[in-house]
Design an enzyme around this catalytic site. Sequence first.
Site, PDB file in Angstrom:
ATOM      1  N   THR A 112      12.650   1.118  -1.971  1.00 41.12           N
ATOM      2  CA  THR A 112      14.034   0.698  -2.220  1.00 41.12           C
ATOM      3  C   THR A 112      14.136  -0.789  -2.576  1.00 41.12           C
ATOM      4  O   THR A 112      15.216  -1.374  -2.487  1.00 41.12           O
ATOM      5  CB  THR A 112      14.893   0.975  -0.972  1.00 41.12           C
ATOM      6  OG1 THR A 112      14.291   0.319   0.160  1.00 41.12           O
ATOM      7  CG2 THR A 112      14.999   2.459  -0.692  1.00 41.12           C
ATOM      8  N   GLY A 170      14.919  -3.923  -4.428  1.00 38.93           N
ATOM      9  CA  GLY A 170      15.799  -4.230  -5.555  1.00 38.93           C
ATOM     10  C   GLY A 170      17.121  -3.499  -5.560  1.00 38.93           C
ATOM     11  O   GLY A 170      17.889  -3.623  -6.522  1.00 38.93           O
ATOM     12  N   THR A 171      17.426  -2.754  -4.495  1.00 40.46           N
ATOM     13  CA  THR A 171      18.674  -1.981  -4.499  1.00 40.46           C
ATOM     14  C   THR A 171      19.908  -2.871  -4.594  1.00 40.46           C
ATOM     15  O   THR A 171      20.853  -2.561  -5.316  1.00 40.46           O
ATOM     16  CB  THR A 171      18.784  -1.096  -3.250  1.00 40.46           C
ATOM     17  OG1 THR A 171      18.516  -1.890  -2.086  1.00 40.46           O
ATOM     18  CG2 THR A 171      17.814   0.056  -3.301  1.00 40.46           C
ATOM     19  N   GLY A 172      19.933  -3.973  -3.852  1.00 45.39           N
ATOM     20  CA  GLY A 172      21.107  -4.838  -3.866  1.00 45.39           C
ATOM     21  C   GLY A 172      21.337  -5.480  -5.220  1.00 45.39           C
ATOM     22  O   GLY A 172      22.472  -5.518  -5.732  1.00 45.39           O
ATOM     23  N   CYS A 173      20.263  -5.991  -5.810  1.00 44.18           N
ATOM     24  CA  CYS A 173      20.362  -6.593  -7.146  1.00 44.18           C
ATOM     25  C   CYS A 173      20.827  -5.556  -8.155  1.00 44.18           C
ATOM     26  O   CYS A 173      21.677  -5.832  -9.015  1.00 44.18           O
ATOM     27  CB  CYS A 173      19.001  -7.137  -7.575  1.00 44.18           C
ATOM     28  SG  CYS A 173      18.232  -8.288  -6.427  1.00 44.18           S
ATOM     29  N   LYS A 206      28.069  -3.025   2.080  1.00 45.41           N
ATOM     30  CA  LYS A 206      27.037  -2.010   1.895  1.00 45.41           C
ATOM     31  C   LYS A 206      26.472  -1.595   3.258  1.00 45.41           C
ATOM     32  O   LYS A 206      25.896  -2.419   3.964  1.00 45.41           O
ATOM     33  CB  LYS A 206      25.931  -2.546   0.988  1.00 45.41           C
ATOM     34  CG  LYS A 206      26.440  -2.929  -0.403  1.00 45.41           C
ATOM     35  CD  LYS A 206      25.351  -3.509  -1.282  1.00 45.41           C
ATOM     36  CE  LYS A 206      24.838  -4.822  -0.762  1.00 45.41           C
ATOM     37  NZ  LYS A 206      23.938  -5.504  -1.722  1.00 45.41           N
TER      38      LYS A 206
END
Length: 261
Positions: A205, A207-210, A174
Amino acid sequence: MTPVRVLTVAGSDSGGGAGIQADLKTMMALGTHGMSVITAVTAQNSLGVQGAWELPVEAIRAQYRSVVDDIGVQAVKTGMLASAPLVEAVAELLAGTDAPVVVDPVGVSKHGDSLLAASALDSVRTTLLRVATVATPNLDEVTQLTGLEVTDEAGMSRAAEAVLRFGPRWALIKGGHLSGDAVDLLTDGTEEHWLRATRLDNRHTHGTGCTLASAVAAGLAKGLTVPEAVRAAKEYVTGAIAAGFALGGGIGPVDHAWRQR
């Protein structure tokens, strides 16, 4: 009719923006039934992580077996796994489960707070990534795992090669921390898929990875191929970031329900 079932093995975010809470919101938004194995409890809000408490390995095993043995799963997503014993226990459980696995090797929070003991990194490399269908590190996590500092797209390709050496079938690197477009690289070492989206002027932003990893798991549970699941997840997360909102005094969450509004 039994719904598509997706399991998240991750930590709880008391502020509701990331972790188990983000995972379950994503799974529901994408039409799947989300289930959870809670690995840690955090005191967390828009300003950062004020505390974290890991659950015993026996509690993780019991939650996992309770869900998998009775309800069954069609995909599993992992998030915060704070210590080496926990990482190794989860890797063992996943190795015995016939379902695709998305590993989000969570090392630091959006605010820069450490969520993984340094001693656990080697267990992530040697046990957890081996059982991953897709590994989804961001650039900070790439550096933690491989030692590589990524500053451009060529560096993302090198990072993917390094991550694939730990054993996942696919690596999704990412590139959100780079400048310019929000670009991610998905590769299995043979084919490459570059996924681009216009960078949004939005700092909310959390929580984007989860959310991305959970969306990939939901797609795989529905029977999509890895490239299809990742493209659909990227589209969903981009929309969630665009709709992100202020909450508290710091970084707000993405909006998991943006398609329903």
